[in-house]
Write a protein that holds these residues in place. Structure first.
Motif, PDB file in Angstrom:
ATOM      1  N   SER A 263       0.834  -1.213   0.000  1.00  0.00           N
ATOM      2  CA  SER A 263       0.000   0.000   0.000  1.00  0.00           C
ATOM      3  C   SER A 263       0.859   1.250   0.000  1.00  0.00           C
ATOM      4  O   SER A 263       0.532   2.244  -0.655  1.00  0.00           O
TER       5      SER A 263
ATOM      6  N   ALA B  63       3.519   6.024  -5.476  1.00  0.00           N
ATOM      7  CA  ALA B  63       3.373   6.177  -6.926  1.00  0.00           C
ATOM      8  C   ALA B  63       2.282   7.176  -7.268  1.00  0.00           C
ATOM      9  O   ALA B  63       2.440   8.028  -8.165  1.00  0.00           O
ATOM     10  N   LEU B  64       1.151   7.088  -6.558  1.00  0.00           N
ATOM     11  CA  LEU B  64       0.049   8.022  -6.817  1.00  0.00           C
ATOM     12  C   LEU B  64       0.450   9.458  -6.494  1.00  0.00           C
ATOM     13  O   LEU B  64       0.094  10.389  -7.226  1.00  0.00           O
TER      14      LEU B  64
ATOM     15  N   VAL C  11       2.691  10.671  -9.392  1.00  0.00           N
ATOM     16  CA  VAL C  11       1.953  10.838 -10.654  1.00  0.00           C
ATOM     17  C   VAL C  11       0.983  12.016 -10.580  1.00  0.00           C
ATOM     18  O   VAL C  11       0.836  12.789 -11.540  1.00  0.00           O
ATOM     19  N   LEU C  12       0.323  12.168  -9.429  1.00  0.00           N
ATOM     20  CA  LEU C  12      -0.735  13.178  -9.300  1.00  0.00           C
ATOM     21  C   LEU C  12      -0.232  14.525  -8.793  1.00  0.00           C
ATOM     22  O   LEU C  12      -1.029  15.451  -8.654  1.00  0.00           O
ATOM     23  N   ARG C  13       1.068  14.637  -8.513  1.00  0.00           N
ATOM     24  CA  ARG C  13       1.576  15.894  -7.958  1.00  0.00           C
ATOM     25  C   ARG C  13       1.212  17.120  -8.796  1.00  0.00           C
ATOM     26  O   ARG C  13       0.744  18.132  -8.240  1.00  0.00           O
TER      27      ARG C  13
ATOM     28  N   LEU D  78       2.096   1.860  -3.465  1.00  0.00           N
ATOM     29  CA  LEU D  78       1.005   2.385  -4.292  1.00  0.00           C
ATOM     30  C   LEU D  78       0.744   3.854  -3.994  1.00  0.00           C
ATOM     31  O   LEU D  78       0.590   4.675  -4.920  1.00  0.00           O
ATOM     32  N   VAL D  79       0.694   4.209  -2.721  1.00  0.00           N
ATOM     33  CA  VAL D  79       0.464   5.605  -2.339  1.00  0.00           C
ATOM     34  C   VAL D  79       1.596   6.497  -2.848  1.00  0.00           C
ATOM     35  O   VAL D  79       1.355   7.599  -3.360  1.00  0.00           O
TER      36      VAL D  79
END
Length: 427
Positions: free
Chosen positions: A303, A309-310, A313-315, A306-307
């Motif tokens: 987890s 990576a998110l 990517v979402l920065r 995953l967090v």
């Protein structure tokens, strides 16, 4: 694991989400009311965080008894925790009634409109302190018997009541900021009543037992010290960043609030681990307890990856939602790398914290957390400005804090002593 973690996550997220809506409603009253809510709400949240052992300590003791086949004993832990919650909650209530003015003035930076608004809000909202702590105790024993859906329903019921009442009382009813406090107390009263009803339906004796209360206070002492040092470390870090500049402070606020929110998400695994490990050790199934530790470590690591990576990517999309100030954005990008990079490590740390709490090894957790803060977080935070490291120095300290805790909990769980911790044993 997921069946326990999912409802736990809902319970953990309910309060922050309600506070977000509450902030939006009060924000329409102006900056003074918003500042008053921030100061008063911060004091109430601080008290709840320090006394959160009523949930975590009760889970450990109740899970041991449930694992040994003694459901009545597990529920009795909830009764004793509820008595303790009422006593401590009344103490908090009295402190807030007597010292609401001085406390809010300290946080607001002196007397003024914001301090006055915060004092009025805190005097009303503080009436719900015993109710809030009763709900923490209720969460604890129900987690211990692996019933996490009922706490989820109870907390959501109270939160929804507050969500409906808050805008009605603040605006149409004309109560202003006081309406927010009243809605808060009503929601807490409803949630606490549901937890008490659940205890009453179990049919266990309600007589306070001194031995059980003392045993819970032992766990509470260790968890309270641990929480106090954590609060102090983050407070010092914020003070250091404030001296570095306003852009750095704004970026730090964004990153640290995201850190706390993500910690709540990852902490859902810790709650699941507490319950499973406590019940396994209560039943004498040490092999199952170790298997749970391995499993929750894998879930926490996965987890966390995953967090991370998110976040990366979402920065570009997420950061502008918080601010459009170029200087703050530039500083936030620096903190963002630290925030993302520590998530896999934090996922494992929080998961294994839950394993050790479930085993009752809270004395070790207390020592590790305090030691990591004193050896890593605080020194680097205090040196950040003199050495010219700025925000990066503070977040290096936070990362080192996580790394030191990671090493300590992994070494502990690799051995056997954590399964023999005596903290949850007793009448």
């Amino acid at each position: 694991m997921l069946a326990l973690a999912a409802p736990a996550l809902v319970v953990l997220a309910a309060e922050p989400l309600y506070l977000l809506v509450d902030t939006g409603v009060v924000g329409n009253l102006g900056t003074v009311a918003l500042g008053g809510l921030a100061v008063g709400g911060g004091l109430l949240a601080w008290a709840a965080a320090l006394l959160n052992f009523l949930a975590y300590g009760t889970t450990a003791r109740a899970a041991r008894r449930a694992g040994a086949g003694d459901r009545a004993g597990a529920v009795a832990e909830g009764v004793q925790a509820t008595w303790l919650a009422l006593v401590l909650g009344l103490g908090v209530l009295v402190v807030f009634q007597l010292l609401a003015g001085p406390l809010t003035q300290v946080l607001a930076g002196g007397a003024g409109a914001v301090a006055d608004a915060a004092e009025g809000w805190l005097r009303i909202a503080g009436l719900g302190a015993p109710l809030l702590l009763v709900s923490l105790a209720g969460n604890g024993w129900l987690r211990g018997v692996q019933e996490l859906r009922r706490p989820m329903r109870y907390v959501l019921t109270g939160s929804l009541a507050s969500l409906v009442l808050c805008p009605l009382l603040v605006h149409p009813a004309g109560l202003g900021l006081a309406g927010s406090a009243v809605a808060n107390v009503v929601g807490q009263a409803l949630t606490a009543a549901l937890f008490v009803r659940a205890l009453l339906r179990e049919g266990v004796p309600w007589r306070p037992r001194a031995a059980a209360l003392r045993a819970q206070l032992v766990i509470g002492r260790d968890l309270l010290l641990r929480a106090a040092v954590l609060q102090l470390a983050f407070l010092v870090a914020t003070g250091v960043v404030a001296r570095a500049g306003t852009a750095e402070l704004g970026a730090h606020q964004i990153a640290v609030q995201l850190f706390f929110f993500l910690a709540l998400v990852l902490d859902a695994y810790a709650i699941a681990a507490q319950t499973l490990v406590g019940q396994a050790l209560g039943a004498g199934r040490r092999r199952d307890a170790r298997a749970t530790a391995r499993r929750v470590t894998a879930w926490g690591l996965g987890s966390g990856v995953l967090v991370a990576a998110l976040l990366l990517v979402l920065r570009p999309a997420v950061l502008p939602l918080f601010t459009d100030d170029p200087a703050v954005l530039a500083q936030a990008r620096t903190a963002w790398w630290f925030l993302a990079g520590m998530q896999p490590l934090a996922g494992v740390v929080f998961a294994l914290d839950g394993v050790l709490m479930g085993a009752g090894d809270v004395g070790y957790l207390r020592t590790v957390t305090i030691g990591s803060a004193l050896a890593g977080f605080l020194p680097l935070s205090l040196l950040a400005v003199p050495l010219g490291w700025g925000l990066a120095g503070v977040w290096t300290g936070l990362t080192l804090f996580i790394v030191l805790r990671l090493v300590a909990v992994v070494v502990r769980v690799a051995g056997d002593r954590w399964m023999d911790a005596p903290a949850t044993v007793g009448a």
